[in-house]
Design an enzyme around this catalytic site. Structure first.
Site, PDB file in Angstrom:
ATOM      1  N   ASP A   1       0.855  -1.168   0.009  1.00  0.00           N
ATOM      2  CA  ASP A   1       0.243   0.105  -0.026  1.00  0.00           C
ATOM      3  C   ASP A   1       1.054   1.201  -0.138  1.00  0.00           C
ATOM      4  O   ASP A   1       1.735   1.380   0.895  1.00  0.00           O
ATOM      5  CB  ASP A   1      -0.833  -0.063   1.222  1.00  0.00           C
ATOM      6  CG  ASP A   1      -1.891   0.901   1.309  1.00  0.00           C
ATOM      7  OD1 ASP A   1      -2.792   0.832   1.818  1.00  0.00           O
ATOM      8  OD2 ASP A   1      -1.741   2.273   0.884  1.00  0.00           O
TER       9      ASP A   1
ATOM     10  N   ASP B   1      -3.323   2.754  -5.869  1.00  0.00           N
ATOM     11  CA  ASP B   1      -2.049   2.748  -4.861  1.00  0.00           C
ATOM     12  C   ASP B   1      -2.219   1.485  -4.015  1.00  0.00           C
ATOM     13  O   ASP B   1      -1.468   1.507  -2.742  1.00  0.00           O
ATOM     14  CB  ASP B   1      -2.108   4.285  -3.937  1.00  0.00           C
ATOM     15  CG  ASP B   1      -3.359   4.206  -3.116  1.00  0.00           C
ATOM     16  OD1 ASP B   1      -4.599   3.489  -3.372  1.00  0.00           O
ATOM     17  OD2 ASP B   1      -3.458   5.156  -2.197  1.00  0.00           O
ATOM     18  N   GLU B   2      -2.713   0.497  -4.099  1.00  0.00           N
ATOM     19  CA  GLU B   2      -2.787  -0.911  -3.581  1.00  0.00           C
ATOM     20  C   GLU B   2      -2.662  -1.950  -4.245  1.00  0.00           C
ATOM     21  O   GLU B   2      -3.432  -2.097  -5.197  1.00  0.00           O
ATOM     22  CB  GLU B   2      -3.966  -0.876  -2.777  1.00  0.00           C
ATOM     23  CG  GLU B   2      -4.312  -0.166  -1.494  1.00  0.00           C
ATOM     24  CD  GLU B   2      -5.633  -0.435  -0.923  1.00  0.00           C
ATOM     25  OE1 GLU B   2      -5.812  -0.868   0.326  1.00  0.00           O
ATOM     26  OE2 GLU B   2      -6.578  -0.373  -1.662  1.00  0.00           O
TER      27      GLU B   2
END
Lengths: 411, 370
Positions: free
Chosen positions: A12, A109-110
């Site tokens: 993350d 973003d993960e």
């Protein structure tokens, strides 16, 4: 747990939008501890992300930016650096993919990673070591930092990453791996509201049964939970608090769709403006599509009207396509259909591509020489390839359609 | 309005018009059927605005009138009714009562004025066509039309009318079906009409083969009628692609095959072919046709079929679904396939068909990647 325990990681990116806003503007955003990304004082936009420092003032993601700036008036506010974000996101993904082929993007973003089968490759080093090496590689190559949670399934990895994230008030190292067999013990520290998929409505129902923490649920047997919440949710809750989750990491190529959307600062009533916005979105999503070496057969357009009514129209083509021209051609017709059905100002427009295929299928040959059967010509694909290579070399904004340049000037 | 009708008669009428009622509509009255009394009984009509179907049924009318009734519910009710006379009455325009034996239903209708009027067709200038000829043309060609929305003209079937022959052509740009039938109708105006296949399907289904149909034009519509039933359809405007140009004249590799054996082999290959492209490879050699299919992430398959083949051997790719659709519509046990090259159009036609009609299908290959 047996020797066949799964090895799942969740990487993350830390304060992704804030970090990128600082990266691309080191003199401005880079020097402002109080930073809000998304929206502006005048607009109706919402906070996309805010620095840890502003969170002390009560600023949260998804809060109207105007409200956030009332809470923290001295904060600097910058627009979301979209191009840079998707570029950086792809960069991080590429680094992660060197460590395992099975990488599932859960959001920009993960990323979930299935490390199953890599034990030999990494000479049986502890998963924690691999995660640290991954973290170092991402930082060295993208100037961004990721935190990594790990365990035997996606749920545990997701919960672990929250513990892994270094924050001003903890001394986390950026990596937290839950050993096989420790899932239930690990989860005991959480509130039920912190478990993914437990939304505010479910929290209210849980509280009515006197359940607030994971520990509260562990005191009850399955039949009781089923009586309170029904077969499906009772079983789900029973498994969750014990860290049981059989969700699979959907690797590359399994991606179901890609989409882009834009919320306007003021509602847009005029078709020409909507078309131009759509064109810009198509250019972005088509570029994403080609970056991932995919092609798409289904195109959908979404409009959110001023009264928040969401409407969609879609079309599946005979062949998979990649070019801006063909995708926009279809998207524009879909937009017209939607606008014909209901002509009210729009507050959001979006375009989504699905029916994704990794390598473009061999084309069905056409009977008629005109552009009837083959939607996309070799020329379309060549133009797209050229634009992509110019962008790779000179940056995302180095080249674009002429009809969008006027738009850029206005901003 | 009040009338009595045999339950079977009513069901027959409903099955004729129900297909013209759209499944989903933004105009509520289109979900209803128009029921009007006539001199002979009643007339049921339904429309989706692209097409309309209307049929007249014998009934005992006590009180004249017209109403609209929710089509889906009416069909469901009549399906479940016992075999007995059905009494339908309407008080005012919207309250409808339906009684049959001891069953009684009350339904809410919509005012008949809301029901769209039928397109005006100049039946005064009509011409006559034998229904059986139309059925033959439709059932052999309409399947080849396109269902993609990207090119509306290909969503229609071209009907070329000449005093000495009529022809239907349909294509989706990848495969094409063409059939012509000699006629002798001097009153027929030469015209090229492009008709949505949905209406053609109703025409094929509703009129008995031996019936003579009256056909006539409106400004942008076409009407077909027999003494009791009428179908109206919107016409698709625009020039139809020049299909004559793409019919190959110099195909010099010729295969003769047993239609059924070919279908069976293609069906076997289809199991492994990609769901999206349905791509298979066919290798023609003198005496033998070899099939092969390879689909990544799934597997592969091979098959063989003894055939009669003249010309240089040929490796060619096809969409197996397109081939199967064509073969299923061919009327003879033996079929002829002709080719020029791996990326040129192939033809498929019946062999030894004892009929005045002429039938030809075209199919474009799929490019093979080795």
């Amino acid at each position: 747990m047996s020797a066949t325990a799964r090895r799942i990681l969740l990487a993350d990116a830390d304060a992704f939008y804030v970090a990128i806003a600082r990266l691309i503007d080191p003199e401005g955003a880079g020097k402002s501890p109080l930073l809000i990304v998304g929206g502006s004082r005048e607009s109706r936009g919402v906070v996309c992300s805010a620095s840890y420092e502003t969170r002390k003032f009560g600023v949260r993601s998804a809060m109207p930016t105007a409200q956030a700036l009332k809470l923290c008036p001295q904060a600097m506010c910058v627009p979301v650096p979209r191009g840079a974000c998707s570029r950086k996101s792809a960069e991080i993904r590429r680094v992660l993919q060197r460590f395992t082929p099975v990488v599932e993007g859960a959001s920009i973003d993960e990323w979930y990673l299935d490390m199953g089968g890599t034990e030999q490759l990494y000479e049986h080093e502890p998963l924690e070591r691999t995660a640290h090496r991954m973290r170092d590689a991402v930082r060295a190559e993208t100037q961004l930092s990721v935190s990594i949670g790990g365990g035997t399934n996606k749920l545990v990895a997701k919960m672990a990453v929250e513990v892994a994230k270094p924050k001003p008030d903890n001394n986390a190292t950026g990596v937290h791996i839950v050993a096989p067999g420790d899932e239930a013990t690990f989860l005991k520290r959480f509130l039920l509201a912190e478990i993914p998929m437990v939304g505010p409505k479910f929290v209210v129902r849980l509280e009515r049964a006197g359940l607030r923490t994971v520990n509260d649920v562990l005191e009850h047997q399955l039949p009781e939970l089923i009586r309170w919440f029904g077969d499906r949710e009772g079983q789900w809750l029973y498994d969750r608090v014990r860290g049981i989750d059989s969700g699979v990491v959907e690797g590359h190529g399994e991606q179901k769709s890609m989409s882009r959307e834009e919320t306007f600062s003021t509602d847009v009533a005029d078709d020409t403006t909507l078309e131009r916005e759509l064109f810009a979105l198509v250019a972005r999503v088509a570029s994403d599509l080609r970056t991932e070496l995919l092609s798409a057969r289904t195109i959908r357009v979404k409009i959110k009207d001023a009264d928040f009514k969401i409407r969609q129209a879609g079309r599946t083509l005979t062949e998979a396509v990649v070019s801006d021209r063909v995708i926009y051609g279809v998207a524009r017709e879909l937009l017209h259909e939607l606008r014909k059905r209901r002509r009210t100002p729009a507050r959001l427009i979006g375009v989504a591509l699905s029916g994704l295929a990794t390598n473009p299928e061999p084309p069905q040959l056409a009977l008629f020489a005109d552009a009837t059967a083959s939607l996309e010509t070799e020329r379309d694909r060549a133009v797209a390839r050229t634009v992509d290579s110019v962008r790779r070399k000179f940056g995302q904004d180095a080249i674009g359609a002429a009809q969008l340049s006027k738009h850029e000037d206005e901003q | 309005m009040r009338f009595t009708i045999a339950r079977e008669k009513l069901q027959e009428g409903l099955s004729a018009v129900a297909a013209s009622v759209p499944a989903k509509t933004t105009l509520p009255v289109l979900a209803n059927l128009l029921v009007e009394t006539t001199d002979r009984g009643i007339r049921l009509s339904g429309t989706d605005l692209d097409m309309a179907v209307s049929t007249e049924l014998m009934a005992d009318v006590d009180v004249q009138g017209a109403i609209t009734i929710p089509a889906k519910k009416l069909v469901e009710i009549v399906r479940e009714l016992p075999s007995a006379p059905v009494k339908v009455s309407a008080s005012g325009e919207q309250k409808i009562t339906l009684e049959c034996s001891r069953s009684k239903f009350k339904l809410l209708g919509l005012p008949k004025d809301e029901f769209p009027s039928f397109p005006s067709i100049r039946f005064g200038e009509s011409w006559r066509i034998r229904s059986g000829d139309l059925q033959k043309l439709i059932s052999h060609t309409a399947f080849a039309s396109s269902t993609e929305e990207s090119r509306p003209i290909l969503n229609g079937v071209l009907w070329e009318l000449r005093p000495d022959q009529m022809r239907m052509v349909a294509t989706n740009g990848h495969r094409l079906a063409k059939m012509e039938i000699p006629i002798n109708a001097t009153e027929v105006p030469s015209s090229d009409l492009i008709i949505p296949p949905k209406a053609l399907e109703q025409i094929r289904r509703l009129f008995p083969a031996e019936e003579e149909l009256e056909v006539a034009r409106g400004d942008n519509h076409l009407g077909f009628r027999s003494p009791f039933t009428a179908v109206y359809t919107r016409l698709i405007e625009g020039p139809y692609p020049n299909y004559e140009q793409v019919i190959p004249k110099d195909n010099d590799r010729i295969a003769l095959a047993d239609r059924n054996a070919l279908i069976q082999a293609l069906k076997r290959m289809s199991v492994i072919a990609s769901d999206q492209t349905h791509r298979i490879r066919m290798s023609f050699n003198s005496g033998m046709l070899k099939f092969s299919v390879q689909t990544p992430d799934l597997g592969e398959a091979q098959d063989e079929l003894p055939i009669n083949f003249e010309g240089d051997s040929l490796d060619i790719g096809f969409n197996a679904s397109y081939l199967l659709e064509i073969l299923r519509n061919l009327p003879t046990d033996e079929v002829r396939l002709t080719f020029k090259a791996p990326e040129r159009a192939a033809t498929i036609e019946p062999v030894g068909w004892d009929d005045t009609a002429k039938y030809l299908c075209l199919i474009m290959p799929l490019r093979l990647v080795d």
